[in-house]
Design a protein around this motif. Sequence first.
Motif, short mmCIF file in Angstrom:
data_model
loop_
_atom_site.label_atom_id
_atom_site.label_comp_id
_atom_site.label_asym_id
_atom_site.label_seq_id
_atom_site.Cartn_x
_atom_site.Cartn_y
_atom_site.Cartn_z
N ILE A 191 14.24 35.07 80.16
CA ILE A 191 13.75 36.42 79.89
C ILE A 191 14.74 37.22 79.06
CG2 ILE A 191 13.13 38.64 80.95
CD1 ILE A 191 11.94 37.06 83.29
N GLY A 192 16.02 37.15 79.43
CA GLY A 192 17.03 37.96 78.75
C GLY A 192 17.40 37.49 77.37
N ASP A 193 17.43 36.16 77.19
CA ASP A 193 17.94 35.62 75.93
C ASP A 193 16.85 35.07 75.02
OD1 ASP A 193 20.45 36.16 76.94
OD2 ASP A 193 20.66 34.15 77.83
N ASP A 194 15.63 35.01 75.52
CA ASP A 194 14.59 34.35 74.72
C ASP A 194 13.35 35.23 74.56
OD1 ASP A 194 13.04 32.53 73.38
OD2 ASP A 194 12.70 31.21 75.10
N ILE A 195 12.53 35.31 75.60
CA ILE A 195 11.20 35.90 75.43
C ILE A 195 11.16 37.42 75.58
CG2 ILE A 195 10.03 33.79 76.13
CD1 ILE A 195 9.63 34.97 78.89
N GLY A 196 12.15 38.00 76.27
CA GLY A 196 12.07 39.42 76.59
C GLY A 196 12.05 40.35 75.39
N ASP A 197 13.02 40.21 74.52
CA ASP A 197 13.15 41.14 73.40
C ASP A 197 11.91 41.15 72.51
OD1 ASP A 197 15.62 41.98 74.24
OD2 ASP A 197 16.75 40.65 72.91
N ASP A 198 11.37 39.97 72.23
CA ASP A 198 10.18 39.91 71.37
C ASP A 198 8.99 40.59 72.04
OD1 ASP A 198 11.55 38.53 69.43
OD2 ASP A 198 10.84 36.56 70.06
N ALA A 199 8.84 40.37 73.34
CA ALA A 199 7.72 40.99 74.05
C ALA A 199 7.86 42.51 74.08
CB ALA A 199 7.64 40.44 75.48
N PHE A 200 9.08 42.98 74.31
CA PHE A 200 9.31 44.43 74.36
C PHE A 200 8.99 45.06 73.00
CE2 PHE A 200 12.86 43.38 77.59
CZ PHE A 200 11.90 43.22 78.59
N ALA A 201 9.48 44.43 71.95
CA ALA A 201 9.28 44.99 70.61
C ALA A 201 7.81 44.98 70.21
CB ALA A 201 10.10 44.20 69.59
N MET A 202 7.09 43.97 70.66
CA MET A 202 5.69 43.82 70.25
C MET A 202 4.74 44.74 71.01
SD MET A 202 3.56 40.23 70.01
CE MET A 202 4.98 39.48 69.20
N TYR A 203 5.04 44.97 72.29
CA TYR A 203 4.04 45.63 73.13
C TYR A 203 4.44 46.96 73.76
CZ TYR A 203 1.75 41.05 73.04
OH TYR A 203 1.15 39.89 72.63
N LEU A 204 5.72 47.20 73.97
CA LEU A 204 6.11 48.33 74.82
C LEU A 204 6.71 49.49 74.03
CD1 LEU A 204 7.80 46.47 77.83
CD2 LEU A 204 5.39 46.98 77.44
N SER A 205 6.48 50.68 74.57
CA SER A 205 7.18 51.86 74.06
C SER A 205 8.60 51.84 74.62
CB SER A 205 6.47 53.13 74.52
OG SER A 205 6.60 53.29 75.93
N ALA A 206 9.45 52.72 74.12
CA ALA A 206 10.83 52.78 74.60
C ALA A 206 10.87 53.13 76.09
CB ALA A 206 11.62 53.80 73.79
N THR A 207 9.98 54.03 76.52
CA THR A 207 9.95 54.42 77.93
C THR A 207 9.48 53.27 78.81
OG1 THR A 207 9.50 56.72 77.32
CG2 THR A 207 8.99 56.07 79.57
N GLU A 208 8.47 52.56 78.35
CA GLU A 208 7.96 51.41 79.11
C GLU A 208 9.01 50.32 79.21
OE1 GLU A 208 3.17 51.58 78.20
OE2 GLU A 208 4.51 50.71 76.71
N LYS A 209 9.69 50.06 78.11
CA LYS A 209 10.74 49.05 78.12
C LYS A 209 11.82 49.41 79.14
CE LYS A 209 14.46 47.06 75.31
NZ LYS A 209 15.12 47.03 73.99
N LYS A 210 12.18 50.67 79.20
CA LYS A 210 13.21 51.12 80.14
C LYS A 210 12.78 50.84 81.57
CE LYS A 210 16.03 55.17 81.30
NZ LYS A 210 16.30 56.60 80.97
N ARG A 211 11.52 51.12 81.90
CA ARG A 211 11.01 50.87 83.25
C ARG A 211 11.06 49.38 83.58
NH1 ARG A 211 8.21 54.60 86.20
NH2 ARG A 211 7.36 52.83 87.37
N VAL A 212 10.61 48.57 82.64
CA VAL A 212 10.55 47.12 82.86
C VAL A 212 11.94 46.53 83.00
CG1 VAL A 212 9.92 44.91 81.81
CG2 VAL A 212 8.30 46.82 81.76
N VAL A 213 12.83 46.89 82.11
CA VAL A 213 14.20 46.35 82.15
C VAL A 213 14.91 46.78 83.43
CG1 VAL A 213 16.47 46.43 81.04
CG2 VAL A 213 14.41 46.13 79.65
N ARG A 214 14.68 48.01 83.86
CA ARG A 214 15.29 48.47 85.11
C ARG A 214 14.86 47.59 86.29
NH1 ARG A 214 14.26 53.74 84.78
NH2 ARG A 214 12.26 53.64 85.85
N TYR A 215 13.60 47.24 86.34
CA TYR A 215 13.12 46.37 87.42
C TYR A 215 13.73 44.97 87.29
CZ TYR A 215 10.13 43.79 90.59
OH TYR A 215 9.69 42.98 91.63
N LEU A 216 13.77 44.44 86.09
CA LEU A 216 14.31 43.10 85.87
C LEU A 216 15.78 43.02 86.28
CD1 LEU A 216 12.71 42.30 82.39
CD2 LEU A 216 12.01 41.35 84.61
N ILE A 217 16.55 44.02 85.90
CA ILE A 217 17.98 44.03 86.24
C ILE A 217 18.16 44.15 87.76
CG2 ILE A 217 20.11 45.38 86.08
CD1 ILE A 217 19.29 46.08 83.19
#
Length: 223
Positions: A191-217
């Motif tokens: 998730i961190g080194d492969d699929i995450g960044d592309d998915a975030f850039a393609m689908y999420l707003s900055a606020t949504e990305k923050k929520r998702v990353v916070r849960y993942l961490i």
Amino acid sequence: MPQATLKLSQSYRTPLIASLRTSNPSSSDEWTKRFSLCAQRILSAVVFRETAFGSFKKTGSAVLPPIGFYYSLFHMGVAMLCVDYATPLTQLKQMKHARLQGLLKSKLVQRSLLKARYVKTLEKAQELREHINYVFGGKRIKDPYFIKQAIPVWHEKIGIQFQAALMFIKAVQEEYIATHGWTVPTIAGSIGDDIGDDAFAMYLSATEKKRVVRYLIKNDLTT
């Protein structure tokens, strides 16, 4: 933060380890694929849960969140089956709603790897989603709360079921690492080194990305 762990029964652990230790290269490739697919499904599950609740908090609308909540449980359910040695990968293709519920019951619940509450919550979420999809209106549904009041409750409820699912997934991953060492790709690494960044850039707003990353961490699901 410390997280609860699941102790796999010996009756499950023994064949699992045998599957992980096989000298067949194709089997080794299968486990790499299993964890890669699992990582994809976990990421999808977290994205659906967090964006559904974020949308509700931003707009106050209860139209879309129940749909996202259902699919978050759906994807996390498939993620568990991805790392169950007894579930052939072919059974995970084009997964249907009823088939997923049946597999979770037969492969995990009946072997005491997952409590029946997960499947019951999935079924209830499907009922709520279908109410939104097909009979939208002012009617009451079987859920004990009106839909708007139910959204925060569902967000919390799904979080509890996620923890149960991740306990199983991480228990299998621990056996995988113990067998092959830290050189193998982990879910957090995928998730961190492969699929995450592309998915975030393609689908999420900055606020949504923050929520998702916070849960993942918080749950050790990204690097």
